[in-house]
Design a protein around this motif. Structure first.
Motif, PDB file in Angstrom:
ATOM      1  N   GLN A 206      99.945   5.449 -32.837  1.00 49.64           N
ATOM      2  CA  GLN A 206      99.824   5.161 -31.401  1.00 49.64           C
ATOM      3  C   GLN A 206      98.416   4.655 -31.086  1.00 49.64           C
ATOM      4  O   GLN A 206      98.228   3.688 -30.352  1.00 49.64           O
ATOM      5  CB  GLN A 206     100.145   6.451 -30.624  1.00 49.64           C
ATOM      6  CG  GLN A 206      99.896   6.385 -29.130  1.00 49.64           C
ATOM      7  CD  GLN A 206     100.850   5.411 -28.447  1.00 49.64           C
ATOM      8  OE1 GLN A 206     101.838   4.970 -29.026  1.00 49.64           O
ATOM      9  NE2 GLN A 206     100.515   5.036 -27.219  1.00 49.64           N
ATOM     10  N   ARG A 207      97.418   5.309 -31.669  1.00 50.54           N
ATOM     11  CA  ARG A 207      96.034   4.887 -31.454  1.00 50.54           C
ATOM     12  C   ARG A 207      95.831   3.455 -31.950  1.00 50.54           C
ATOM     13  O   ARG A 207      95.205   2.634 -31.283  1.00 50.54           O
ATOM     14  CB  ARG A 207      95.077   5.857 -32.149  1.00 50.54           C
ATOM     15  CG  ARG A 207      93.636   5.395 -32.226  1.00 50.54           C
ATOM     16  CD  ARG A 207      93.020   5.204 -30.839  1.00 50.54           C
ATOM     17  NE  ARG A 207      91.706   4.555 -30.904  1.00 50.54           N
ATOM     18  CZ  ARG A 207      91.527   3.253 -30.983  1.00 50.54           C
ATOM     19  NH1 ARG A 207      92.569   2.430 -30.979  1.00 50.54           N
ATOM     20  NH2 ARG A 207      90.311   2.743 -31.031  1.00 50.54           N
TER      21      ARG A 207
ATOM     22  N   LEU B  73      96.838   0.564 -29.726  1.00 53.67           N
ATOM     23  CA  LEU B  73      95.965   0.242 -28.591  1.00 53.67           C
ATOM     24  C   LEU B  73      94.820  -0.673 -29.001  1.00 53.67           C
ATOM     25  O   LEU B  73      94.091  -1.201 -28.176  1.00 53.67           O
ATOM     26  CB  LEU B  73      95.365   1.532 -28.000  1.00 53.67           C
ATOM     27  CG  LEU B  73      96.358   2.577 -27.519  1.00 53.67           C
ATOM     28  CD1 LEU B  73      95.646   3.893 -27.256  1.00 53.67           C
ATOM     29  CD2 LEU B  73      97.070   2.095 -26.268  1.00 53.67           C
TER      30      LEU B  73
ATOM     31  N   SER C  17      93.009  -1.943 -33.147  1.00 48.77           N
ATOM     32  CA  SER C  17      92.817  -1.475 -34.509  1.00 48.77           C
ATOM     33  C   SER C  17      91.503  -0.707 -34.654  1.00 48.77           C
ATOM     34  O   SER C  17      90.521  -1.008 -34.001  1.00 48.77           O
ATOM     35  CB  SER C  17      92.808  -2.679 -35.453  1.00 48.77           C
ATOM     36  OG  SER C  17      92.488  -2.255 -36.757  1.00 48.77           O
ATOM     37  N   THR C  18      91.515   0.303 -35.540  1.00 49.33           N
ATOM     38  CA  THR C  18      90.260   0.988 -35.845  1.00 49.33           C
ATOM     39  C   THR C  18      89.601   0.358 -37.079  1.00 49.33           C
ATOM     40  O   THR C  18      88.675   0.917 -37.646  1.00 49.33           O
ATOM     41  CB  THR C  18      90.481   2.497 -36.098  1.00 49.33           C
ATOM     42  OG1 THR C  18      91.373   2.634 -37.197  1.00 49.33           O
ATOM     43  CG2 THR C  18      91.053   3.169 -34.878  1.00 49.33           C
TER      44      THR C  18
ATOM     45  N   ILE D 285      87.038  -1.669 -38.211  1.00 47.89           N
ATOM     46  CA  ILE D 285      85.833  -2.051 -37.479  1.00 47.89           C
ATOM     47  C   ILE D 285      85.048  -3.152 -38.185  1.00 47.89           C
ATOM     48  O   ILE D 285      83.909  -3.432 -37.834  1.00 47.89           O
ATOM     49  CB  ILE D 285      84.909  -0.828 -37.220  1.00 47.89           C
ATOM     50  CG1 ILE D 285      84.576  -0.123 -38.543  1.00 47.89           C
ATOM     51  CG2 ILE D 285      85.566   0.140 -36.246  1.00 47.89           C
ATOM     52  CD1 ILE D 285      83.510   0.951 -38.418  1.00 47.89           C
TER      53      ILE D 285
ATOM     54  N   ARG E  38      83.846  -5.437 -41.926  1.00 48.15           N
ATOM     55  CA  ARG E  38      83.145  -5.202 -43.194  1.00 48.15           C
ATOM     56  C   ARG E  38      83.957  -4.361 -44.170  1.00 48.15           C
ATOM     57  O   ARG E  38      83.418  -3.553 -44.938  1.00 48.15           O
ATOM     58  CB  ARG E  38      81.808  -4.504 -42.982  1.00 48.15           C
ATOM     59  CG  ARG E  38      80.919  -5.223 -42.009  1.00 48.15           C
ATOM     60  CD  ARG E  38      79.620  -4.498 -41.903  1.00 48.15           C
ATOM     61  NE  ARG E  38      78.927  -4.956 -40.700  1.00 48.15           N
ATOM     62  CZ  ARG E  38      77.672  -4.696 -40.426  1.00 48.15           C
ATOM     63  NH1 ARG E  38      76.952  -3.984 -41.255  1.00 48.15           N
ATOM     64  NH2 ARG E  38      77.114  -5.131 -39.332  1.00 48.15           N
TER      65      ARG E  38
ATOM     66  N   VAL F 196      88.353   3.246 -39.522  1.00 48.05           N
ATOM     67  CA  VAL F 196      88.091   4.647 -39.140  1.00 48.05           C
ATOM     68  C   VAL F 196      89.216   5.181 -38.245  1.00 48.05           C
ATOM     69  O   VAL F 196      88.971   5.513 -37.089  1.00 48.05           O
ATOM     70  CB  VAL F 196      86.721   4.793 -38.429  1.00 48.05           C
ATOM     71  CG1 VAL F 196      85.583   4.657 -39.412  1.00 48.05           C
ATOM     72  CG2 VAL F 196      86.562   3.761 -37.303  1.00 48.05           C
TER      73      VAL F 196
ATOM     74  N   HIS G  82      91.369   7.615 -36.289  1.00 48.30           N
ATOM     75  CA  HIS G  82      90.901   8.928 -35.830  1.00 48.30           C
ATOM     76  C   HIS G  82      91.734   9.430 -34.663  1.00 48.30           C
ATOM     77  O   HIS G  82      92.424   8.661 -34.003  1.00 48.30           O
ATOM     78  CB  HIS G  82      89.430   8.853 -35.411  1.00 48.30           C
ATOM     79  CG  HIS G  82      89.153   7.792 -34.381  1.00 48.30           C
ATOM     80  ND1 HIS G  82      88.832   6.505 -34.729  1.00 48.30           N
ATOM     81  CD2 HIS G  82      89.172   7.818 -33.036  1.00 48.30           C
ATOM     82  CE1 HIS G  82      88.638   5.786 -33.636  1.00 48.30           C
ATOM     83  NE2 HIS G  82      88.845   6.551 -32.575  1.00 48.30           N
TER      84      HIS G  82
ATOM     85  N   ASP H 240      94.634  -5.304 -39.769  1.00 47.23           N
ATOM     86  CA  ASP H 240      94.449  -5.970 -38.474  1.00 47.23           C
ATOM     87  C   ASP H 240      93.020  -5.744 -37.955  1.00 47.23           C
ATOM     88  O   ASP H 240      92.792  -5.423 -36.787  1.00 47.23           O
ATOM     89  CB  ASP H 240      95.488  -5.438 -37.470  1.00 47.23           C
ATOM     90  CG  ASP H 240      95.446  -6.192 -36.148  1.00 47.23           C
ATOM     91  OD1 ASP H 240      95.052  -7.380 -36.167  1.00 47.23           O
ATOM     92  OD2 ASP H 240      95.771  -5.595 -35.106  1.00 47.23           O
ATOM     93  N   SER H 241      92.068  -5.883 -38.860  1.00 47.11           N
ATOM     94  CA  SER H 241      90.673  -5.573 -38.526  1.00 47.11           C
ATOM     95  C   SER H 241      90.063  -6.584 -37.560  1.00 47.11           C
ATOM     96  O   SER H 241      90.569  -7.681 -37.397  1.00 47.11           O
ATOM     97  CB  SER H 241      89.825  -5.578 -39.794  1.00 47.11           C
ATOM     98  OG  SER H 241      89.966  -4.364 -40.454  1.00 47.11           O
ATOM     99  N   MET H 242      88.960  -6.172 -36.965  1.00 47.62           N
ATOM    100  CA  MET H 242      88.222  -7.017 -36.029  1.00 47.62           C
ATOM    101  C   MET H 242      87.864  -8.359 -36.662  1.00 47.62           C
ATOM    102  O   MET H 242      87.948  -9.396 -36.024  1.00 47.62           O
ATOM    103  CB  MET H 242      86.942  -6.289 -35.653  1.00 47.62           C
ATOM    104  CG  MET H 242      86.762  -6.102 -34.201  1.00 47.62           C
ATOM    105  SD  MET H 242      85.843  -4.605 -33.798  1.00 47.62           S
ATOM    106  CE  MET H 242      84.361  -4.759 -34.720  1.00 47.62           C
ATOM    107  N   ASP H 243      87.445  -8.323 -37.931  1.00 43.67           N
ATOM    108  CA  ASP H 243      87.026  -9.571 -38.579  1.00 43.67           C
ATOM    109  C   ASP H 243      88.165 -10.206 -39.378  1.00 43.67           C
ATOM    110  O   ASP H 243      87.946 -11.169 -40.117  1.00 43.67           O
ATOM    111  CB  ASP H 243      85.800  -9.334 -39.475  1.00 43.67           C
ATOM    112  CG  ASP H 243      86.030  -8.251 -40.522  1.00 43.67           C
ATOM    113  OD1 ASP H 243      87.169  -7.726 -40.587  1.00 43.67           O
ATOM    114  OD2 ASP H 243      85.086  -7.925 -41.258  1.00 43.67           O
TER     115      ASP H 243
ATOM    116  N   VAL I 151      80.256   5.658 -39.132  1.00 45.40           N
ATOM    117  CA  VAL I 151      80.052   4.247 -38.804  1.00 45.40           C
ATOM    118  C   VAL I 151      78.635   3.811 -39.182  1.00 45.40           C
ATOM    119  O   VAL I 151      78.424   2.751 -39.766  1.00 45.40           O
ATOM    120  CB  VAL I 151      80.324   4.002 -37.297  1.00 45.40           C
ATOM    121  CG1 VAL I 151      79.931   2.592 -36.905  1.00 45.40           C
ATOM    122  CG2 VAL I 151      81.788   4.261 -36.977  1.00 45.40           C
TER     123      VAL I 151
ATOM    124  N   LYS J  24      77.409   1.066 -42.384  1.00 42.48           N
ATOM    125  CA  LYS J  24      76.811  -0.210 -41.976  1.00 42.48           C
ATOM    126  C   LYS J  24      75.971  -0.773 -43.124  1.00 42.48           C
ATOM    127  O   LYS J  24      75.717  -1.963 -43.195  1.00 42.48           O
ATOM    128  CB  LYS J  24      75.932  -0.015 -40.727  1.00 42.48           C
ATOM    129  CG  LYS J  24      76.729   0.139 -39.436  1.00 42.48           C
ATOM    130  CD  LYS J  24      76.995  -1.178 -38.748  1.00 42.48           C
ATOM    131  CE  LYS J  24      78.152  -1.117 -37.787  1.00 42.48           C
ATOM    132  NZ  LYS J  24      77.801  -0.885 -36.413  1.00 42.48           N
TER     133      LYS J  24
END
Lengths: 449, 156
Positions: free
Chosen positions: B52-53, B56, B58-59, B61, B63, B67, B69, B92-95, B124, B128
């Motif tokens: 469910q999270r 809304l 993808s986590t 993030i 690189r 995560v 959670h 489905d990552s940000m990048d 996080v 990095k």
């Protein structure tokens, strides 16, 4: 003083109106005929249509012999070129609004100074710093600093069950005992009142208190306001203000989470911030806020480009249990509505920029300046000279103007909260709070005849 | 508050190489590891909560890190499940890139020390560093992972 203002946006208009009301001779230069027309109708200033970076237009505006040039168009380059041109035309002091942080960077900034930009104002950084000050005192609606941050002006909303309701202010001030402070203004029903010792507070009053910066937390605590430190912050939007703020907060060991709706922007921001979690998502989605533990956030700062998103995110966050909500406002006309909506504080980027610039514009003796958001009252920091009226007698006999009040005096390393028998001395830095109609009279007290 | 990340990683909650190649599979596999570890009061709803999270936003993030959670009543203390995937998981990552390091963090709704947000933040922050990510991927066993995390803890 003769001042040339370039750009009739909200910042330029605000500065022009303020300076012309204070009796300065202002010329406003605006490229767009529509904006120029609106400015002409609403302002008591000469408006010239044209490109403010052009020497010809500046000449036409009577640039020769002007004391100051303030370039605040939306374009950094125009503002910088206008300053360069202004310098060659002999304008004394030149101020530019510069958004691009590469220009603002101290390293490259020095070269900009050499070509003619005396003062650069970065609106994003200025807004981030204001938010940071607000977060440092969670119960406050406004926080401004004076005298190299030794004196602080704090705005507080008075609630219905506040312990200081209906008590004369002199007693409220007495209660603070060893940590004195001055109530310098009460905003009630949209009007600003400069109070005296007999004035009493009513529910919903917006009250402004001035005192020594490091005593403000304890003063607020005694008055029943929240001062517990901020540890977790959620920021909505990954624009330049958010990035400045996230960097500063995470350097101070605050846990920062940013929610950005545009994937690419989220990704780029994540790359530049080391201690910050950047998530891609919609901050007006209550489910996302909940699953990102909004109820544990000490503050939600809505700093996206979209005003509606900001207001909505704040309202949701408050509803879901965030302790404090702060919204960024691009347009200052929304700012007065914010408290009514249940948002704790609003930052108007433009008003904030205008205030930052005004600090450099006032007459020579004034070294600092702040303005209340919802009205025109001003806080001024002045340096007292021994041979001026203000230093002649104790304050009670000096005939200090009505609608003006001294909030604090910085003498050497000490901050004094004035009482009637206080005698201002040569070299004192005096922080005055005044309604516009009294500013001139205040300035006279600090000027040699 | 000083968070020592190495204290939150446990050997039986370490998946050296995920079998799953996609997000759904990875979340399931990591949830299963948690169920098998007997740390859960019951296994119900955990996977659904994580899923469910993700719906809304993808986590993942960026690189190569994800995560996932959330909070659940099924667990009694803050727990981190760490999984790796050399081949990469489509998350489905940000990048838009596949994920190689997955840190699943679950905590009860109320925890006394309130470590959930600080621990997430610390994860996080730690990943990095490109060097730490490389080391975590290359580590041959859990002991080595602990050493890398300890080193990162010291450096902070």
């Amino acid at each position: 003083m003769r001042v040339i203002v370039i750009g009739a946006g909200e910042v330029g208009t605000h500065i022009t109106s303020h300076l012309s009301e204070a009796g300065h001779d202002v010329v406003l230069i605006e490229k767009s005929p529509e904006k120029a027309e609106i400015a002409e109708e609403s302002l008591n200033a000469l408006v010239i249509r044209g490109n403010g970076a052009s020497a010809k237009v500046l000449d036409q505006a009577g640039c020769q012999g002007a004391d100051m040039l303030i370039a605040v168009t939306d374009l950094d380059e125009v503002n910088i070129v206008a300053c360069v041109t202004g310098k060659t035309m002999g304008i004394g002091k030149r101020v530019a609004r510069v958004k691009d942080t590469d220009h603002y960077n101290e390293g490259t900034g020095r070269s900009l100074r050499q070509v003619g930009v005396d003062i650069m104002i970065n609106p994003d950084l200025a807004a981030a710093l204001e938010i940071e000050r607000l977060i440092s005192l969670p119960g406050a609606s406004d926080v401004s600093d004076f005298g190299n941050a030794r004196v602080r002006l704090v705005g507080l909303y008075v609630s219905e069950n506040s312990s200081i309701l209906g008590i004369p202010l002199k007693e409220v001030e007495n209660r603070l005992g060893t940590e004195p402070a001055t109530v310098v203004a009460i905003v009630r029903d949209g009007r600003t009142i400069i109070p005296d010792g007999e004035s009493k507070l009513k529910p919903e009053d917006h009250v402004f208190i001035m005192g020594e910066s490091n005593t403000m937390p304890s003063i607020m605590k005694q008055l029943g306001y929240d001062i517990s430190p901020i540890k977790n912050v959620m920021i909505v939007g990954a624009g330049p203000i958010s990035r400045h703020l996230a960097k500063h907060l995470s350097d101070d060991k605050v846990q920062v989470k940013i929610i950005e709706i545009e994937k690419l922007k989220a990704e780029r921001t994540a790359e530049t911030l080391d201690r910050v979690m950047v998530l891609h998502g919609d901050a007006t989605d209550s489910e996302l806020l909940e699953s990102e533990s909004i109820d544990e956030m000490d503050a939600l700062i809505a700093a996206s480009n979209d005003e509606d998103t900001n207001v909505m995110a704040c309202l949701l966050a408050r509803h879901l249990g965030a302790r404090k909500t702060i919204s960024l406002m691009r347009r200052q006309n929304y700012v007065p509505l914010v408290h009514a909506l249940g948002i704790d504080a609003a930052i108007s980027v433009r008003l904030n920029t205008a205030s930052a610039i005004m600090r450099y514009v006032r007459r020579g003796e004034i070294v600092s300046f702040a303005q209340l958001k919802e009205n025109e009252a001003e806080a001024l920091e002045l340096v007292a000279k021994g041979d001026t009226l203000i230093c002649k007698r104790p304050l009670i006999d000096v005939g200090f103007p009505r609608h003006a009040i001294i909030g604090a005096i910085i003498r050497g390393n000490n901050v004094l909260i004035p009482r009637g028998d206080t005698h201002v001395q040569d070299g004192d830095r005096v922080v005055v709070f005044a309604l516009p109609k009294s500013v001139e009279a205040v300035e006279k007290m600090f000027s040699r005849a | 508050m000083i968070i020592r990340l190495s204290e939150f990683f446990e050997e039986d909650l370490f998946i050296s190489e995920l079998k799953a190649k996609d997000k759904v599979g990875a979340l399931k596999e990591m949830t299963e590891a948690l169920v098998n570890s007997k740390r859960l009061k019951h296994g119900e709803g955990l996977y659904e909560m994580l899923q469910q999270r993700e719906s809304l936003g993808s986590t993942g993030i960026g690189r190569g890190v994800a995560v996932p959670h959330g909070r659940t009543l099924a667990i009694s203390r803050l727990t981190v499940i760490f999984a790796r995937s050399e081949a990469g998981v489509e998350f489905d990552s940000m990048d838009g890139k596949p994920v190689h390091l997955l840190f699943m963090t679950v905590a009860p709704p109320q925890e006394r020390a309130n470590l959930y947000l600080p621990v997430l933040g610390k994860i996080v922050e730690t990943v990095k560093s490109a060097k730490t990510r490389r080391q975590l991927l290359k580590a041959s066993d859990f002991d080595e992972i602990t050493e890398i995390l300890e080193e990162a803890d010291e450096g902070a």
